[in-house]
Design a protein around this motif. Structure first.
Motif, short mmCIF file in Angstrom:
data_model
loop_
_atom_site.label_atom_id
_atom_site.label_comp_id
_atom_site.label_asym_id
_atom_site.label_seq_id
_atom_site.Cartn_x
_atom_site.Cartn_y
_atom_site.Cartn_z
N ALA A 1 9.63 -26.35 15.06
CA ALA A 1 9.36 -25.23 15.78
C ALA A 1 7.99 -26.33 15.42
O ALA A 1 6.61 -25.96 16.35
CB ALA A 1 8.30 -24.33 15.13
N ARG A 2 7.46 -27.09 14.21
CA ARG A 2 6.15 -27.41 14.04
C ARG A 2 6.16 -29.18 14.94
O ARG A 2 4.88 -29.48 15.05
CB ARG A 2 6.72 -28.68 12.61
N GLN A 3 7.62 -29.08 15.95
CA GLN A 3 7.51 -30.70 16.30
C GLN A 3 6.82 -30.19 17.38
O GLN A 3 5.55 -31.16 18.53
CB GLN A 3 8.63 -30.47 17.47
N PHE A 4 6.55 -28.77 18.00
CA PHE A 4 5.58 -28.32 19.47
C PHE A 4 4.35 -27.73 18.80
O PHE A 4 3.69 -26.77 19.16
CB PHE A 4 7.27 -26.97 19.99
N ASP A 5 3.94 -27.89 17.16
CA ASP A 5 2.65 -26.95 16.40
C ASP A 5 2.65 -25.69 16.34
O ASP A 5 1.63 -25.09 17.18
CB ASP A 5 1.34 -27.92 17.76
N LYS A 6 4.20 -25.35 16.55
CA LYS A 6 3.74 -23.75 15.92
C LYS A 6 4.67 -23.10 14.80
O LYS A 6 5.78 -22.04 14.58
CB LYS A 6 5.14 -23.22 17.56
N GLU A 7 5.03 -24.12 13.90
CA GLU A 7 5.22 -24.04 12.60
C GLU A 7 5.14 -22.30 11.89
O GLU A 7 5.56 -21.89 11.61
CB GLU A 7 5.00 -24.86 11.96
N GLN A 8 3.67 -22.02 12.18
CA GLN A 8 2.78 -20.84 11.57
C GLN A 8 3.38 -19.34 12.40
O GLN A 8 3.21 -18.76 11.87
CB GLN A 8 1.52 -21.44 11.17
N ALA A 9 3.35 -19.88 13.31
CA ALA A 9 3.74 -18.99 14.17
C ALA A 9 4.99 -19.13 14.18
O ALA A 9 5.80 -17.74 14.57
CB ALA A 9 3.13 -19.56 15.87
N MET A 10 6.32 -20.24 14.37
CA MET A 10 7.05 -19.37 14.10
C MET A 10 7.51 -19.25 12.44
O MET A 10 8.54 -17.70 12.57
CB MET A 10 8.05 -20.62 13.84
N LEU A 11 7.09 -19.25 11.62
CA LEU A 11 6.93 -18.31 10.67
C LEU A 11 6.52 -17.42 10.07
O LEU A 11 7.19 -16.50 9.61
CB LEU A 11 5.46 -19.26 9.37
N GLN A 12 4.98 -16.60 10.92
CA GLN A 12 4.71 -15.22 11.27
C GLN A 12 5.93 -14.91 11.59
O GLN A 12 6.17 -13.29 11.48
CB GLN A 12 3.61 -15.25 11.97
N THR A 13 6.60 -15.13 12.82
CA THR A 13 7.92 -14.53 13.54
C THR A 13 8.81 -14.39 12.74
O THR A 13 9.03 -13.18 12.86
CB THR A 13 8.40 -15.70 15.07
#
Length: 205
Positions: free
Chosen positions: A100-112
């Motif tokens: 998800a980090r590749q799509f700038d969504k690491e923190q969002a994935m962690l939270q999910t």
């Protein structure tokens, strides 16, 4: 922002103490994000495994959840232990946040992942669960699945784990401040964000 100074947050998406630290960490992040380069690194609690978690470990982790809830106020859904087949395997969730980090969504994935695991009694050790989480974040299912199963992602995970092992940490979550070519372990306080912020600023000053 001083690019030579970096605050490294070492975590595992399925680390229950990281879940307990979540509220405090959000305050720290909000306070310091404009001052410091803050980066996330996965620690990798438990390697891939298809074996059911032993009963004694299940009991230990449930007791840990109760202790974290009492200490931090974090909420847990204990239905997980009845509705899911627990496995001691957090690497899949680690791969998911790196993907998800590749799509700038690491923190969002962690939270999910954390909310799915601790509040909704879903199992992030299962690839199907992680794919579902990716779809919740509007990531393409097939692209994400291919990424999760790629040799490139596995190499990234292993490199990140090796890097983290060189840091002055003793578990997860951990905070490490890189400042003037030195690495400083910052003590984690689960209930007082200001205490942690003050420790960081003391090193900087």
């Amino acid at each position: 922002m001083n690019s030579s100074t970096q605050l490294i947050y070492v975590y595992d998406p399925m680390c229950s103490w990281c879940w307990g630290f979540k509220e405090c960490w959000q305050k720290i992040y909000a306070e310091l994000a404009s001052e410091l380069d803050i980066v996330y690194k996965v620690g990798g609690l438990a390697a891939d495994s298809d074996q059911p978690m032993p009963e004694n470990m299940q009991r230990f982790l449930q007791q840990t959840w109760q202790r974290i809830a009492a200490q931090t106020g974090a909420r847990f859904n204990f239905d997980f232990w009845k509705n899911c087949q627990p496995r001691r395997s957090t690497y899949p969730a680690c791969r998911a946040v790196i993907a998800a980090r590749q799509f700038d969504k690491e923190q969002a994935m962690l939270q999910t992942i954390q909310q799915g695991y601790y509040l909704q009694a879903q199992n992030p050790s299962d690839l199907s669960t992680l794919v579902s989480f990716a779809q919740q974040l509007n990531l393409d299912r097939d692209v994400f699945l291919a990424r999760m199963q790629s040799a490139e992602l596995e190499q990234q995970l292993q490199q990140e784990l090796a890097y983290v092992q060189q840091l002055p940490i003793q578990g997860f979550p951990s905070l490490v401040l890189r400042h003037q070519q030195q690495y400083h372990a910052i003590a984690v306080n689960y209930t007082d964000a200001d205490d942690v912020i003050n420790r960081i600023r003391a090193v900087l000053n």
